[in-house]
Structure formats: C-alpha cells, structure tokens
Design an enzyme around this catalytic site. Sequence first.
Site, PDB file in Angstrom:
ATOM      1  N   ASP A 175      -9.488  -8.971 -17.076  1.00  0.00           N
ATOM      2  CA  ASP A 175      -9.568 -10.000 -18.119  1.00  0.00           C
ATOM      3  C   ASP A 175      -8.157 -10.219 -18.667  1.00  0.00           C
ATOM      4  OD1 ASP A 175      -9.949 -11.581 -20.346  1.00  0.00           O
ATOM      5  OD2 ASP A 175     -11.496 -10.339 -21.247  1.00  0.00           O
ATOM      6  N   HIS A 190       0.824  -1.215   0.000  1.00  0.00           N
ATOM      7  CA  HIS A 190       0.000   0.000   0.000  1.00  0.00           C
ATOM      8  C   HIS A 190       0.855   1.261   0.000  1.00  0.00           C
ATOM      9  CE1 HIS A 190      -3.565   2.311   0.228  1.00  0.00           C
ATOM     10  NE2 HIS A 190      -4.273   1.527   0.998  1.00  0.00           N
TER      11      HIS A 190
END
Length: 469
Positions: free
Chosen positions: A406, A170
Amino acid sequence: MEEEAAPVTELEILGECQYPGEPAVVRPSRPTPRHTLHLSNLDDQRFLRFSIKYLYVFAAPAAVPAGALRAALARVLVDYYPLAGRLRPSDDDEGKLVVDCNAEGALLAEACLPGLTAAEFLRGRARPHKSWRKLLYRVEAQSFVAVPPLVVQVTRLGCGGMILCTAINHCLCDGIGTAQFLHAWARAARAGDGALDDGNDLPAPPFHDRRALRPRCPPRVAFTHPEYNSCGGNGAVANGNGNGNEAPSLLGQPLAPVSLTFTAAHLLRLKRQCAPSLKCTSFEALAAHVWRAWVRALDPPGALRVKLLFSVNVRRRVKPELPRGYYGNGFVLGCAESTAAQLTSPSSSLAARYGVRLVQEAKECVDDDYVRSMVDLLEERRGARPDLAASLVISSWTRLGLEDLDFGAGTAAHMGPLTSEIYCVFLPVIGDPDGTTVLVSVPQAAADRFQQCCLGFLKDTDVDAKLMS
C-alpha cells in the site's frame, strides 16, 4: 461436492507502452556508505543470477503519482543503498560477484497504456502472457551483471489505475528480502516527507553484511546434497536397480502456463488425506500434491528418479540465527526424491502420505550443519547448479505480505510474477489469506492432464467422508 475450478483466461496486451522520456536514475536522497559489499555463496550462485520480477495492478482509487513513488524510492534507497549500486565480478575471488555501493542509482521508467484498464487486466490475469513483458522497461546491457540491481516501471492505464513492475536482482535479496524492501518503499510513500513511522511495530532496519554465511576454512562438505547432484550427469538417471540410463529432460518441449487456485477448503481436504496418521502444513500438503500431479501428467518411466526442490528459509535454522533485517538470500533448497512409480501409487491416500512425508523429511534435514555444508559445497564447486533434469522447483511467495503493498491510497488488486517460468510459484490469493494459487509452466501436451491430476482429489469420496467426520 464443490465445483471444479473454471478454465482460466489469458490476456494478451495489445499496443505498446508510450514513454514520455528516458527512465529516471533514482539515487539515494542522502549520502550513503561507499564500499564493496561481498556476497555470500548463497547470494551469487549461478541459478540465482536473474531478477525477481513482480507485477502489481492498482485500480484508480489506489493509484499514486509516479513522482511520489520516485521521491519515496530515493528516500528508501538511503537504507537499502546496495540496490542503488552495481554488480561486478570480484577482482580477487574468481567466480564471485560483489556489489559496488556507489549510489549510481536505480532506474524508474514512466509509461502509459491508454488502451488498457485495470478491470480488463483483472479479468484476464490468471496466467501471464508473453505480451506482459512490455510492462517492464528493457535495459540494453552486455550481461546480467551490467543491469542495475533495481529496475522499476510505472504504467498509467486508461482508467486512471496503474501497473507497477519491479525487477530486483536475486543475488542481492530473496523473497523475504524483496518483501522487506517493497514494504519499506511503501511506508516511505505513505509518510511523504515526514518520518517513516507507522506506529510502534516498525520492522528492523536492513542488515547488509553477508559474513554470517561465509564458508569455513577449509570447506567441509558433510552431506551428499542431492539438490545439486545429478544421478549420473547429462540427463542420466538411476533406474530401480541403481543402473544409470540416459533420459531426456522432462521439460524439453514447448511450455504452457497453468494457473490453479486452491481455497482454504481445498487445502484442508488435502491435509485430511494424510489424517489421522500424519499431521502436515498446508505447504507440505500442497507441494506434495502438485509434485505428484506433475509427475503423473508427464508420465515418465516408473523407475525414473524424480525430485522436488523447494526453498527453505534458514534465518532461524543456523546458529547463531541470522540478524533481524537480513535481506540477503537466507534460504537453501530442500530436496525430496522418489521413483516416479512410488510417488504415483494408485492409492491416493497412501501416495499423499508418502509424498508429504518426503517433503517433511527434506525440510527436517536442513539445520545449521546442512546449511554450512551447502555453503562449503558452493565454495568448492563454483558454478554449481541444481539438478533440473527431472525436477519440479517450487518457490513460495505466500505468507510474505507481498499482496498487502500500500503506497498510501490502497492495496493492489493483483500481485503476481511478470512471466511464467519453468519454476512453480505458490502465490497468495488477495481476499483469501488461507488460499494459494499455483502457477507453473508444463509441456503443452501435458497441460490439460496436469490440471486434471491437480483437481482430481475434489472427486475423492474417501476424502469427503473424512471431511464429514
């Protein structure tokens, strides 16, 4: 009247992942710049020193070979080369972290779990279970800083599907930045060895430099920043008369995950609670609603001051705006604050408008001056942490495109966090672009009441009347 949400299920994954070998070290496929990347005060603040852990499930038709993922990762790390570097403490700025951009590489582990199918996971996916942690390779390290900024595990399932788990540091990027990176990786996989070209609408390349958010000299903290300031310290809170009294953390008990999905119709109903006097976004309505339900479920003293902390994207709020492609932490915490009694008024419509307005005011105050003041506060108070004593923290993962990943054979059937933590996460709903799943861990004794408080508005006939009008 709509039916209430059915009780969610929970999947415990039995058996252990089988690893055919050691994790691969994936380095950029071409030479990359070698330098030290200095992180902003928003990047390396103490409460962000962890990894964002995503879990994706791909059914067999959408699964791709691990080798293709590994090759695509090597290509995309050419652009996102800091993720192939290593964090370390700064040599000349105590309390700060830097990234050695040295191309040491990301870790990618391959595993198989033949006793689990994608369909079985999808039936029990609503709430993360602690057994899911085995789906991400555990790096043995002395400290958080010693863990590579990017760790990936690809687990092949018995049905031919796959689970992809990623741990992204992060301190290097926020939710927007991680989505930017993941989609770049997916584009590289779809392109194979060809050019990364999906048409004319290519996103901006990653912007690495963090100096746009450097502190002023000297620092000028111009706001009180209640998101970082406790009302007394050590759990002390202010009562209705402004006097300090000791109160334990509201979350000082074993926690249980709760997962609730709000459809587009549910969110419209929440927004109509504020109509016609107050217009609001779906996030504002849902955040205020979940905050009120959380406080009602925990049932603290009415004079206790409670807070809602939530991330506010500042990329277009600062002057000048952050560059396109900025994937570092470009958010600050907004803070709404109230007494518990005011927030949980018996009048649902009045309480709804009050809570939403508090959320809106917390967002509206975040401008360039506020962000610069926050950066300067973190410069003066190295190690500062948000006040979590009586606070609900919401991180929204909606509208980032995370669910549309995808890699060339189809999108994921599930996207969510690997674990359920103390923070509340707003998740996109695959197949319902306007819906939101709320995932949060609450004290076990309050879990059922929290769910009831969240869903009680479905029985509000006054709101039904507004919907019918």
